[in-house]
Motif scaffolding. Sequence first.
Motif, PDB file in Angstrom:
ATOM      1  N   PHE A   1       0.876  -1.170   0.000  1.00 24.60           N
ATOM      2  CA  PHE A   1       0.000   0.000   0.000  1.00 24.60           C
ATOM      3  C   PHE A   1       0.915   1.223   0.000  1.00 24.60           C
ATOM      4  CE2 PHE A   1      -2.382  -3.434   1.913  1.00 24.60           C
ATOM      5  CZ  PHE A   1      -3.629  -3.333   1.329  1.00 24.60           C
ATOM      6  N   ASN A   2       1.247   1.692  -1.166  1.00 28.72           N
ATOM      7  CA  ASN A   2       2.208   2.783  -1.275  1.00 28.72           C
ATOM      8  C   ASN A   2       1.637   3.960  -2.062  1.00 28.72           C
ATOM      9  OD1 ASN A   2       4.416   1.504   0.102  1.00 28.72           O
ATOM     10  ND2 ASN A   2       4.691   0.209  -1.693  1.00 28.72           N
ATOM     11  N   ASN A   3       0.322   4.088  -2.062  1.00 26.28           N
ATOM     12  CA  ASN A   3      -0.283   5.191  -2.795  1.00 26.28           C
ATOM     13  C   ASN A   3      -0.242   6.478  -1.963  1.00 26.28           C
ATOM     14  OD1 ASN A   3      -2.255   3.695  -1.172  1.00 26.28           O
ATOM     15  ND2 ASN A   3      -3.590   5.366  -1.729  1.00 26.28           N
ATOM     16  N   GLY A   4      -0.760   7.561  -2.544  1.00 32.11           N
ATOM     17  CA  GLY A   4      -0.729   8.833  -1.854  1.00 32.11           C
ATOM     18  C   GLY A   4      -1.492   8.827  -0.548  1.00 32.11           C
ATOM     19  N   GLY A   5      -2.649   8.178  -0.529  1.00 34.59           N
ATOM     20  CA  GLY A   5      -3.434   8.091   0.690  1.00 34.59           C
ATOM     21  C   GLY A   5      -4.221   6.803   0.724  1.00 34.59           C
ATOM     22  N   PHE A   6      -4.018   5.993   1.761  1.00 35.31           N
ATOM     23  CA  PHE A   6      -4.716   4.710   1.881  1.00 35.31           C
ATOM     24  C   PHE A   6      -5.528   4.696   3.161  1.00 35.31           C
ATOM     25  CE2 PHE A   6      -4.492   0.350   3.758  1.00 35.31           C
ATOM     26  CZ  PHE A   6      -5.519  -0.181   3.005  1.00 35.31           C
ATOM     27  N   THR A   7      -6.803   4.287   3.043  1.00 38.59           N
ATOM     28  CA  THR A   7      -7.667   4.146   4.212  1.00 38.59           C
ATOM     29  C   THR A   7      -8.085   2.693   4.344  1.00 38.59           C
ATOM     30  OG1 THR A   7      -8.535   6.407   4.047  1.00 38.59           O
ATOM     31  CG2 THR A   7      -9.852   4.816   5.280  1.00 38.59           C
ATOM     32  N   ASN A   8      -7.764   2.106   5.485  1.00 40.22           N
ATOM     33  CA  ASN A   8      -8.239   0.759   5.806  1.00 40.22           C
ATOM     34  C   ASN A   8      -9.439   0.906   6.730  1.00 40.22           C
ATOM     35  OD1 ASN A   8      -8.541  -2.011   6.447  1.00 40.22           O
ATOM     36  ND2 ASN A   8      -7.221  -1.742   8.246  1.00 40.22           N
ATOM     37  N   ALA A   9     -10.638   0.711   6.147  1.00 41.57           N
ATOM     38  CA  ALA A   9     -11.859   0.790   6.941  1.00 41.57           C
ATOM     39  C   ALA A   9     -12.417  -0.599   7.219  1.00 41.57           C
ATOM     40  CB  ALA A   9     -12.902   1.643   6.219  1.00 41.57           C
TER      41      ALA A   9
END
Length: 372
Positions: free
Chosen positions: A241-249
């Motif tokens: 997970f190396n994107n600009g913004g990652f949300t684990n919901a």
Amino acid sequence: GTSANLTLSGLSLGDQANYDVIASSACGNVTSNAVRVYVLPSAGSGAQRVWSGTFGFDYGSGNNWHGGIVPATGDDIVVPGNLRLTMGTARAVRSITVTGDLAIVGTTASENLRVSGGFVDLRAGSVLRLASAADPDIQLDGGANIIGTGSLTLGGIISGNRRFGTLDVISGSSSIGAGVTVTNDIGQAALRALAGAALTINGPVNIVDDPVESTELRLAGAGSVTTTGMVTLATGSVCSFNNGGFTNAGTIVVNGASLFLGGTVNNVGTITNNSGAVFLNGATITGGSLLPTGSSYVLNFADVTLSNVTIPQNITFSGPFAVRLAGTITLAANAKVRLANTPADGTVVKAGNGVQIIGSGEITTETTTLAA
């Protein structure tokens, strides 16, 4: 011979099926071969085109489409059966409905299918395989979503060749529905949200190991990616997970696998490490719960920031880089945080008796406080 047109009204998606057509006259009844009726939701202003595949796999041949016309931008297409589409060049449609096992195949990065403003409908039991020699395979823009109850498979073996798979959201906000299962088949694959775009994955993501070569699913790009379901990493697999913004919901489960977290991680959900390895590549992890079981979190390449994170069990951070604590770090009763050569600063809130911070590393005292 004679012909006639038949208009059907009031159909729903559940009416899609094979039907017998019975022609009646004074001479008796004649029953045709089974006729397939396709029902498309929310048709756009373009035409509806159905694939026949009469002369092979070439998307650009009118002979392979009922009516003899290659789909144009804005058209809604239906691809039945088990087959592959060879793109040949960049294509664009409003929607695509898949009823069987379909592989999207290209040989260069420009040979892809763009779905704009509509949907990719994966019907029950269907599989959409993204298996080009270069990426991306499918592009989503204008709010196009992936819906249905089928499977989206990244990568595959086409005519004996191992192919990777990539899906890009190039603009707007797109989602993968809760009924769609995302998985990989071979090698490296990617789900990417480009700058200014957003991708939400609501269904389960299952990352399996490729016994032939290293397996990695990359959630990358300069945009934002959100997962709300269960992301499961099988033993031997890798997920980045190396994107600009990652949300684990939702929940990320690392089963003997490797998970790489970089960039900004908004951990609304849970990360569970079952005898795997979690590498923190200079990530800023905000909120949620870290659940280590049987292994540690490895600091990789840069300092890591934990902000408003709950640590309910024993946890070890190891590496030459620093763990920087910000906001409120909640340690459950009897939880121990071991910092191996990792200085830290910030606020640590002790949520129960017996909480300790131990290890051979140094905890800086400039701004550190231990609150009961």
